[in-house]
Enzyme design. Sequence first.
Site, PDB file in Angstrom:
ATOM      1  N   CYS A  91       2.610  10.494   0.255  1.00 17.18           N
ATOM      2  CA  CYS A  91       1.901   9.523   1.467  1.00 17.18           C
ATOM      3  C   CYS A  91       2.328   8.336   1.428  1.00 17.18           C
ATOM      4  CB  CYS A  91       0.295   9.691   1.196  1.00 17.18           C
ATOM      5  SG  CYS A  91      -0.087   9.420  -0.700  1.00 17.18           S
TER       6      CYS A  91
ATOM      7  N   HIS B 295      -3.716   1.321  -0.990  1.00 20.20           N
ATOM      8  CA  HIS B 295      -3.690   2.334  -1.838  1.00 20.20           C
ATOM      9  C   HIS B 295      -5.153   2.516  -2.360  1.00 20.20           C
ATOM     10  CE1 HIS B 295      -3.762   3.553  -6.382  1.00 20.20           C
ATOM     11  NE2 HIS B 295      -3.060   4.261  -5.849  1.00 20.20           N
TER      12      HIS B 295
ATOM     13  N   HIS C 206      -3.764   7.623  -3.290  1.00 15.56           N
ATOM     14  CA  HIS C 206      -3.459   8.013  -2.035  1.00 15.56           C
ATOM     15  C   HIS C 206      -3.211   6.725  -1.188  1.00 15.56           C
ATOM     16  CE1 HIS C 206      -3.224  10.105   1.501  1.00 15.56           C
ATOM     17  NE2 HIS C 206      -4.009   9.458   2.351  1.00 15.56           N
TER      18      HIS C 206
END
Length: 1041
Positions: A177, A595, A603
């Site tokens: 990601c 974040h 993630h």
Amino acid sequence: MTVEQNVLQQHSQKHQQTLLNQLREVTGTTDVQLLQQALQVSNGDLAEAVAFLTEKNAKVPQQDETTYYQTSQVASDRYISVGSQADTNVIDLTGDDKDDLQRAIALSLEESNRAFRETGITDEEQAISRVLEASIAENKASLKRTHTEVWSDSPNPHDRKRIDSCPVGLKNVGNTCWFSAVIQSLFNLLEFQRLVLNYSPPARVQDLPRNQKEHRNLPFMQELRNLFSLMVGSKRKYVDPSRAVEILKDAFKSSESQQQDVSEFTHKLLDWLEDAFQMKAEEDREGEKPKNPMVELFYGRFLAVGVLEGKKFENTEMFGQYPLQVNGFKDLHECLEAAMIEGEIESLHSAENSARSGQEHWFTELPPVLTFELSRFEFNQALGRPEKIHNKLEFPSMLYMDRYMDRNREITRIKREEIRRLKEHLTLLQQRLERYLSYGSGPKRFPLADVLQYAMEFASSKPVCTSPVEDIDSSAPPGGTTGKKTERHEGESSAPGLAPTTAPTAAQQQRVPIHKPFTQSRLPPDLPMHPAPRHITEEELRVLEGCLHRWRSEVENDTRDLQGSITRIHRTIELMYSDKSMMQVPYRLHAVLVHEGQANAGHYWAYIYDPHQRCWMKYNDISVTKSSWEELVRDSFGGYRNASAYCLMYINDKKPFLIEEEFDKETGQILSGLDKLPPDLKQYVKEDNELFDKEIEEWDSLQARKAQQEKLALATATAAASADPEYMEQPSPTHDSKHLQEDTERAISKAVAEQEERSPEALLNAAIKLEYGRLLRFAQEDTSPENDYRLQHIIVYLIQNQAPKKILERTLLTQFADRNLAFDERCKSIMNVARAKLDLIKPEEVNMDEYETWHQDYRNFRETTIFMTTGLELFQKTNYVEALMYLIYSYQYNKELLAKGLYRGHDEELLGHYRRECLLKLNEQAAAMFESGEEPEVTTGLGIMNELVVPCIPLLLVHDAERDLLAVEDMRNRWCSYLGQEMESNLQEKLTDFLPKLLDCSTEIKSFHDPPKLPTYSTLELSERFSRVMAALSRAPGEGR
């Protein structure tokens, strides 16, 4: 010195600087000398250097002023994020100390330089490769899994088809990601996009690259071009970046796997791009100093102006991504102000030769794309692990950089001095105001105005002569007082103005106190509601009230004046740089990289501004959705949940070419889609689109065959229904036929008894009328949740949902045309009349497609009810694993039903509650298994999360329901709480691998388990089971529902 030696030295210095930056960030140590010592002891190994600095007995040497200049120059290199063209014109005012420093650096880099000379790859680059290998390994491992996981594609290509010109997402191929967030932010810089798409490798290296760097960079550039071209012209909703990640992975060789810091990845990505464009620039401009578009786009310069023991120095540095500390600051300007000044700076603009040392940084040249790294991670030396800083940090959508420019140095210094003076005055005013708002000398303090008001209220209260304490003592148990004291109190009068009796009566003398805890503990009835003075004269009260009122007014006025002065000073500070002369360098916020999670797991996603639609877009892996500034603020400022921005990308608002579309030179039209691509990439995208079109065509063909088969099966079933109608379509036709037959026969018998005319047609009409009346009463009856008459007959369902009259008539005729009615001649004749009427109905009178749609909707309703009933039964038996899929599908199917009408389905809130509760219960079970630490239990618990809970989380996020969002937050917080706990390394590894999946904020509905097989219930059985489970729910506690 040869060119190769010069390049090698520059890269060695850059590697040393990067290691110092990393070590400072991880350990929180600011002593550069100590950091260099750690690197020297560890031979450049970052992990060993961290261990050295965090040992309990490590002694931290104190840095004196004589070493400041030596370390300050190295410390300033924390601003040189990437780039090989840093200016080395440093004015050295400290003699030979620099040679000693260089020798120390050379010793610490000896091992890493040797590897660099042999391979051209630094230790840092090898570290970055580890996360790439982890991503590829995860991707390959996912292909071997037998169960459908959260990362899998939908088998239906239409679900993966791009809608119009919606931006293309990037598939998460396993903990990538961070890659998606960075690439999307760069791709949406249209100037950068054009540079990448139109890049062509130098002709001299197309056949055979000269070194490993070229061997790495050129294939990566080609894959990045391919990826960008797909993001421009693909027909897919999202594309797979695996090949670009594969190229990076193949460029490095490492057997380890670790989570790479995303900022370091961004550093190296731009560094590789710079190298690739540098090769092209050198070829295009032989004999001239080549211009590197990456340097011109992302790199700027600042001037370090310092003084050491009265000696001034200046040093020009190049910077890429500019790091900023977050801890201790409330907004971006505070961070920048702190970053621009180091040490004691007063001597910089003082006429006296002071012994103090310090330096200021002034930007001389800002890049078109200005990127700030927000340092939200710090190393907790007590716990021996990194921790995330969740503090709130505000940043503007438009940032004016004038105050930090070298050309505004003098006016900025004047304004900073004015702000410093105002803040000192502000501190004094706040201290004075605090004395008014927190008055008193004890641990508890109150506003002085309130204290005076309370005193005024006390003084003006009705006075009494007796003490409340004495009143309470008089009614206390005799064990607590003497009999003599009790007798004296009993003889006293508590009424004000009355004298106490001089002698007690005989009855009072003979009374023996009896302990009555419930009556004697009551307060006397004449005790005032609040304390009051015992004795106060009218004159005393008048004087006291006058003084207290005057003092309170004075205090309130003083408080208002102080608050007004504080507000004005705040406003003055805010407007200090608001004049036009200090608003000439505007930078508009382009992207925010976010974040969510903790220091070692989480993630990433990005918010990127779309200037053409004038809105913010949220890029979350494969999901690209419209967003808002409010959502960005909620997720990016920090201080709310575990999400916060770690990187801000601003662009020069006076350089529109950065985000302007490209125009066709001949037609003047904006280029879009495939027209933006060079011929080779246009062909590449066309081939990929053809493959996708073929996949859609094959899928449609497969679905058409399935539909044809279903149509044939339906036709067969319809033919069977005309011979032996079972319009209810129940799994158990025998029981349902009997139940329906009994209802029909009851209606016929009642019609025979009431109808004078005995012809079959008249009896049929009368029976249908009676049956319809009975079902109409059911449909109109207000019943409890456990008695749902829709389950007992389709006519009730049709009436409540206002089906057309023709649909109702045909359905009732079908009921009376059942061959099972032929038990006597009368019923047989009625059945024949009904069948004849059915045959006479013309297609234009009753639309058979509409008729079948209504009956299919009813079958869907029954099927949803079976899912719901089974799921709730399993939930009540605490079998949450099996219950989940029934509840998930019942909720989804029920939502589709309710979209057509209020009475098409069941209570959505009820189903939503138990779906949510089931996920929370499973989360608790899985967490308990993980906490056990036993390998089989841990594996089972994580299996529950990966296979059941995680795939269902997007279903809770998609509609932004408050209770669903809170449930997701509870589940995530439970697992994030483990990050701060000691655990075995294998558990830590599994947790780190699992958390990014749990923290994925995507609302993209990904495929999971197929619907479970349904039990076979007759109408009677289903009604009874539904009634039992709903009755049980009504008796159970609400659980917050």
